[in-house]
Design a protein around this motif. Structure first.
Motif, PDB file in Angstrom:
ATOM      1  N   THR A   1       1.544  -4.264 -14.750  1.00  0.00           N
ATOM      2  CA  THR A   1       0.786  -3.117 -15.250  1.00  0.00           C
ATOM      3  C   THR A   1       1.667  -1.898 -15.453  1.00  0.00           C
ATOM      4  O   THR A   1       1.697  -1.309 -16.533  1.00  0.00           O
ATOM      5  N   GLY A   2       2.401  -1.503 -14.413  1.00  0.00           N
ATOM      6  CA  GLY A   2       3.216  -0.293 -14.497  1.00  0.00           C
ATOM      7  C   GLY A   2       4.306  -0.377 -15.546  1.00  0.00           C
ATOM      8  O   GLY A   2       4.518   0.566 -16.318  1.00  0.00           O
ATOM      9  N   LEU A   3       5.023  -1.497 -15.582  1.00  0.00           N
ATOM     10  CA  LEU A   3       6.067  -1.644 -16.605  1.00  0.00           C
ATOM     11  C   LEU A   3       5.467  -1.612 -18.001  1.00  0.00           C
ATOM     12  O   LEU A   3       6.045  -1.031 -18.927  1.00  0.00           O
ATOM     13  N   ALA A   4       4.303  -2.246 -18.160  1.00  0.00           N
ATOM     14  CA  ALA A   4       3.653  -2.272 -19.470  1.00  0.00           C
ATOM     15  C   ALA A   4       3.229  -0.878 -19.918  1.00  0.00           C
ATOM     16  O   ALA A   4       3.223  -0.572 -21.112  1.00  0.00           O
ATOM     17  N   ARG A   5       2.873  -0.023 -18.953  1.00  0.00           N
ATOM     18  CA  ARG A   5       2.458   1.348 -19.279  1.00  0.00           C
ATOM     19  C   ARG A   5       3.651   2.293 -19.420  1.00  0.00           C
ATOM     20  O   ARG A   5       3.483   3.466 -19.711  1.00  0.00           O
ATOM     21  N   LEU A   6       4.863   1.782 -19.173  1.00  0.00           N
ATOM     22  CA  LEU A   6       6.082   2.590 -19.198  1.00  0.00           C
ATOM     23  C   LEU A   6       6.040   3.686 -18.138  1.00  0.00           C
ATOM     24  O   LEU A   6       6.503   4.810 -18.357  1.00  0.00           O
ATOM     25  N   SER A   7       5.477   3.345 -16.985  1.00  0.00           N
ATOM     26  CA  SER A   7       5.415   4.282 -15.869  1.00  0.00           C
ATOM     27  C   SER A   7       6.785   4.382 -15.210  1.00  0.00           C
ATOM     28  O   SER A   7       7.365   3.361 -14.821  1.00  0.00           O
ATOM     29  N   LYS A   8       7.291   5.588 -15.069  1.00  0.00           N
ATOM     30  CA  LYS A   8       8.628   5.737 -14.484  1.00  0.00           C
ATOM     31  C   LYS A   8       8.654   5.307 -13.023  1.00  0.00           C
ATOM     32  O   LYS A   8       9.677   4.825 -12.532  1.00  0.00           O
ATOM     33  N   ARG A   9       7.525   5.457 -12.308  1.00  0.00           N
ATOM     34  CA  ARG A   9       7.480   4.996 -10.922  1.00  0.00           C
ATOM     35  C   ARG A   9       7.664   3.481 -10.851  1.00  0.00           C
ATOM     36  O   ARG A   9       8.359   2.969  -9.979  1.00  0.00           O
ATOM     37  N   SER A  10       7.039   2.767 -11.770  1.00  0.00           N
ATOM     38  CA  SER A  10       7.160   1.312 -11.764  1.00  0.00           C
ATOM     39  C   SER A  10       8.556   0.860 -12.173  1.00  0.00           C
ATOM     40  O   SER A  10       9.055  -0.161 -11.680  1.00  0.00           O
TER      41      SER A  10
ATOM     42  N   VAL B   1       0.826  -1.213   0.000  1.00  0.00           N
ATOM     43  CA  VAL B   1       0.000   0.000   0.000  1.00  0.00           C
ATOM     44  C   VAL B   1       0.855   1.256   0.000  1.00  0.00           C
ATOM     45  O   VAL B   1       0.470   2.296  -0.557  1.00  0.00           O
ATOM     46  N   MET B   2       2.018   1.205   0.612  1.00  0.00           N
ATOM     47  CA  MET B   2       2.913   2.362   0.659  1.00  0.00           C
ATOM     48  C   MET B   2       3.424   2.700  -0.738  1.00  0.00           C
ATOM     49  O   MET B   2       3.518   3.870  -1.120  1.00  0.00           O
ATOM     50  N   ALA B   3       3.753   1.669  -1.516  1.00  0.00           N
ATOM     51  CA  ALA B   3       4.272   1.878  -2.870  1.00  0.00           C
ATOM     52  C   ALA B   3       3.180   1.867  -3.925  1.00  0.00           C
ATOM     53  O   ALA B   3       3.451   2.058  -5.110  1.00  0.00           O
ATOM     54  N   ASN B   4       1.929   1.617  -3.497  1.00  0.00           N
ATOM     55  CA  ASN B   4       0.801   1.552  -4.439  1.00  0.00           C
ATOM     56  C   ASN B   4       0.992   0.483  -5.511  1.00  0.00           C
ATOM     57  O   ASN B   4       0.728   0.709  -6.693  1.00  0.00           O
ATOM     58  N   GLY B   5       1.448  -0.692  -5.101  1.00  0.00           N
ATOM     59  CA  GLY B   5       1.585  -1.769  -6.074  1.00  0.00           C
ATOM     60  C   GLY B   5       2.619  -2.785  -5.648  1.00  0.00           C
ATOM     61  O   GLY B   5       3.405  -2.555  -4.721  1.00  0.00           O
ATOM     62  N   CYS B   6       2.612  -3.921  -6.330  1.00  0.00           N
ATOM     63  CA  CYS B   6       3.574  -4.987  -6.033  1.00  0.00           C
ATOM     64  C   CYS B   6       3.989  -5.625  -7.361  1.00  0.00           C
ATOM     65  O   CYS B   6       4.155  -4.943  -8.355  1.00  0.00           O
TER      66      CYS B   6
END
Length: 301
Positions: free
Chosen positions: A53-62, A41-46
């Motif tokens: 999901t995040g890597l697939a979206r090219l999210s810099k946070r992920s 929950v602190m990082a909003n994802g695992c």
């Protein structure tokens, strides 16, 4: 619910593995579950939120979160010798469904989801809000079941398999789980890249995905949360999705302890967020100084 039901697929390892019962094992599960919960929950994802999901979206946070929790998990598991404390259960391997059976289950889920999407996609707009909500719930059950079955088929729901991957000092490193995330990204990457490029695109059953902005800044919560998740994952070799599948397969006391600790960690972080949030500004009756603050707040929404 769907992930819990998928635990009935079979071939699960018992919790704890044979001969591993006792306080040290329970303590490992509790501490690991707690850090997994608070870190998620602190990082909003695992592994699924940031990884698939995040890597697939090219999210810099992920792209910051995934190397962080992977690195911390491997360091933790190697130092704690996780694979020597969580041994594989050979009976579970012997009774695991065959490759043909696994393929049939996967194909059935894919066909069911496609049928629900095509069939209900045309019907939902004509339904009442109450009936549309029921259709959405049915669809989410199928999606959860497919996700859980994927975890079971790929052996992500076997703690010993995960331990063999994150523990680099075992002498028999198992790199096969790299293909699980890699295979998932082969599906999620083109989907999100195409979906997000279509202006005004919405799911077939209505509503929206509510995806966070890809350019959201990297902050301390993300980095520290990812590190805490990696600490927990490297300790107990379980993350939220597989843990629910294990519970659905036949909850033992150890698994329930891990789930309880995970939920406590999640709840503590949510409560802490509420505590440290500044109180909403209120305009005192007749106070001229509060007016500009209220005007600015409303204008920023």
């Amino acid at each position: 619910a769907g992930a819990l039901m998928s635990g009935l697929y079979g071939g699960m390892e018992p919790m704890p593995p044979s001969g591993q019962a006792g306080f040290p094992y329970i303590a490992r599960m509790v501490l690991g579950g707690f850090f997994v919960g608070i870190g998620t929950v602190m990082a909003n994802g695992c592994t699924s939120g940031h990884g698939l999901t995040g890597l697939a979206r090219l999210s810099k946070r992920s792209w910051v979160a995934v190397p962080t929790f992977m690195g911390v998990a491997m360091l933790t598991a190697t130092l704690l010798k996780t694979s020597t404390h969580i041994h594989p259960d050979h009976h579970a391997e012997q009774v695991s469904p065959s490759a043909a059976h696994a393929a049939a289950v996967a194909a059935a889920f894919v066909a069911s989801i496609l049928a629900l999407t095509l069939g209900f996609g045309a019907v939902v707009p004509k339904l009442s809000p109450e009936n549309a909500h029921r259709v959405h719930a049915l669809f989410e059950l199928a999606i959860g079941g497919a996700f859980g079955a994927g975890l079971a088929i790929s052996t992500m729901s076997r703690p010993s398999k995960v331990a063999g991957f994150v523990d680099l000092g075992s002498g028999a490193w198992d790199a096969s789980l790299m293909f699980v995330m890699g295979g998932g990204l082969l599906i999620t990457t083109p989907f999100f890249q195409i979906f997000e490029r279509k202006a005004g695109a919405c799911p077939a059953l209505g509503g929206c995905l509510g995806l966070p902005p890809k350019d959201k800044a990297v902050d301390g919560d993300l980095v520290w949360g990812s590190a805490l998740f990696g600490l927990g994952w490297g300790t107990c070799a379980m993350c939220p999705g597989p843990l629910w599948v294990i519970v659905g397969a036949g909850p033992a006391l150890d698994a329930l302890f891990a789930v309880a600790a995970m939920l406590v960690g999640m709840r503590l972080w949510v409560d802490w967020q509420q505590y440290r949030k500044p109180p909403p500004a209120t305009a005192a009756s007749g106070s001229a100084e509060a007016t500009p603050l209220l005007t600015e707040t409303r204008g920023s929404k």
